[in-house]
Motif scaffolding. Structure first.
Motif, PDB file in Angstrom:
ATOM      1  N   ARG A  80       0.819  -1.244   0.051  1.00 40.63           N
ATOM      2  CA  ARG A  80       0.183   0.085  -0.039  1.00 40.63           C
ATOM      3  C   ARG A  80       0.893   1.094  -0.126  1.00 40.63           C
ATOM      4  NH1 ARG A  80      -4.591  -1.259   4.616  1.00 40.63           N
ATOM      5  NH2 ARG A  80      -5.707  -3.154   3.514  1.00 40.63           N
ATOM      6  N   ALA A  81       1.841   1.385   0.577  1.00 43.62           N
ATOM      7  CA  ALA A  81       2.751   2.373   0.801  1.00 43.62           C
ATOM      8  C   ALA A  81       3.560   2.763  -0.442  1.00 43.62           C
ATOM      9  CB  ALA A  81       3.666   2.312   2.091  1.00 43.62           C
ATOM     10  N   VAL A  82       3.799   1.829  -1.167  1.00 45.98           N
ATOM     11  CA  VAL A  82       4.639   1.856  -2.402  1.00 45.98           C
ATOM     12  C   VAL A  82       4.036   1.939  -3.894  1.00 45.98           C
ATOM     13  CG1 VAL A  82       6.436   0.796  -1.144  1.00 45.98           C
ATOM     14  CG2 VAL A  82       5.405  -0.709  -2.552  1.00 45.98           C
ATOM     15  N   ILE A  83       2.786   2.163  -3.895  1.00 45.69           N
ATOM     16  CA  ILE A  83       2.088   2.066  -4.927  1.00 45.69           C
ATOM     17  C   ILE A  83       2.582   3.088  -6.124  1.00 45.69           C
ATOM     18  CG2 ILE A  83      -0.217   2.486  -6.328  1.00 45.69           C
ATOM     19  CD1 ILE A  83      -1.525   1.388  -3.696  1.00 45.69           C
ATOM     20  N   PRO A  84       2.651   4.352  -5.828  1.00 45.76           N
ATOM     21  CA  PRO A  84       3.331   5.242  -6.722  1.00 45.76           C
ATOM     22  C   PRO A  84       4.866   4.824  -7.480  1.00 45.76           C
ATOM     23  CG  PRO A  84       2.372   6.485  -4.908  1.00 45.76           C
ATOM     24  CD  PRO A  84       2.310   5.135  -4.563  1.00 45.76           C
ATOM     25  N   PRO A  85       5.648   4.578  -6.552  1.00 43.69           N
ATOM     26  CA  PRO A  85       7.180   4.197  -6.950  1.00 43.69           C
ATOM     27  C   PRO A  85       6.959   2.725  -7.721  1.00 43.69           C
ATOM     28  CG  PRO A  85       6.944   3.680  -4.492  1.00 43.69           C
ATOM     29  CD  PRO A  85       5.725   4.805  -4.982  1.00 43.69           C
ATOM     30  N   MET A  86       5.912   1.870  -7.309  1.00 43.01           N
ATOM     31  CA  MET A  86       5.815   0.737  -7.983  1.00 43.01           C
ATOM     32  C   MET A  86       5.317   0.490  -9.316  1.00 43.01           C
ATOM     33  SD  MET A  86       6.618  -2.622  -7.493  1.00 43.01           S
ATOM     34  CE  MET A  86       6.744  -2.975  -5.620  1.00 43.01           C
ATOM     35  N   MET A  87       4.379   1.552  -9.380  1.00 46.49           N
ATOM     36  CA  MET A  87       3.751   1.882 -10.859  1.00 46.49           C
ATOM     37  C   MET A  87       5.021   2.544 -11.767  1.00 46.49           C
ATOM     38  SD  MET A  87       0.807   0.346 -10.805  1.00 46.49           S
ATOM     39  CE  MET A  87       0.430   0.942 -12.371  1.00 46.49           C
TER      40      MET A  87
END
Length: 215
Positions: free
Chosen positions: A140-147
């Motif tokens: 949940r915490a890393v959605i933006p960097p993961m995308m």
């Protein structure tokens, strides 16, 4: 429009293979990256060493070299034959998994230490602590960097064009063989990539909003 319509078969085949490369590589990289990310934060020294070695070695190696080894080095090992498409998926997965692992590791570090201690207090082993408590919150915490990692993966699929894989990056070469203006073909390829990245950005916003409510 003539370049697109007259060569619609090329664009269709190229982007179909691009989506295949992206989809399978993303799934494998997510699983492998999750395992490597867990290794990176493991309390076992040997597991941390393996995770660190993998990340530092693969991430500091250009993707082209990894793809080159898979395409030309693998056949020299006298192992079962694998198609160039599958070798490209392996190369992209192995390379992208390092970025997934580091992104997840940064997310794991945002989870309060007390939660891991509480899990150990009730007798959960390291594997269950990671899969049931730590990783769900880290994702949940890393959605933006993961995308951002997956957007980079989508663009990296074009490297496979140099290794006999008919995907979007190879469309230009086939257009040239048909006497079509290559620059126009590249503009259409760029436009479709922009649209695909827009889809990933939309998915990112949906996931952020969904999981923001779930917290």
């Amino acid at each position: 429009m003539d370049t697109l319509l007259n060569n619609f078969d090329l664009f269709t085949e190229g982007f179909k293979n691009t989506l295949i490369l992206f989809s399978f590589s993303a799934i494998i990289a997510l699983v492998l990256g999750g395992v490597v990310g867990a290794f990176r934060v493991s309390p076992v020294t040997s597991m941390r060493a393996v995770g660190t070695f993998y990340v530092n070695t693969i991430r500091n190696t250009p993707l082209t070299l990894i793809m080159f080894f898979c395409a030309f080095g693998y056949p020299k090992l006298q192992l079962p034959e694998i198609s160039y498409m599958n070798l490209a998926i392996i190369a992209l997965s192995v390379y992208t998994a390092t970025y997934v692992a580091e992104t997840l590791r940064s997310g794991i570090n945002t989870v309060p230490l007390g939660q891991a201690e509480a899990a150990r207090a009730i007798g959960l082993p390291f594997g269950q602590t990671m899969t049931l408590i730590i990783l769900p919150q880290a994702f949940r915490a890393v959605i933006p960097p993961m995308m951002s990692v997956f957007i980079a993966l989508l663009k990296n699929t074009t490297v496979a064009a140099g290794f006999s894989v008919m995907e979007a990056g190879a469309v230009k070469n086939y257009l040239s063989e048909r006497g079509e203006p290559a620059i126009v073909g590249l503009l259409w390829v760029a436009l479709v990539f922009i649209l695909l990245v827009g889809v990933l950005a939309f998915l990112q916003r949906k996931l952020e909003n969904m999981w923001k409510v779930a917290r």
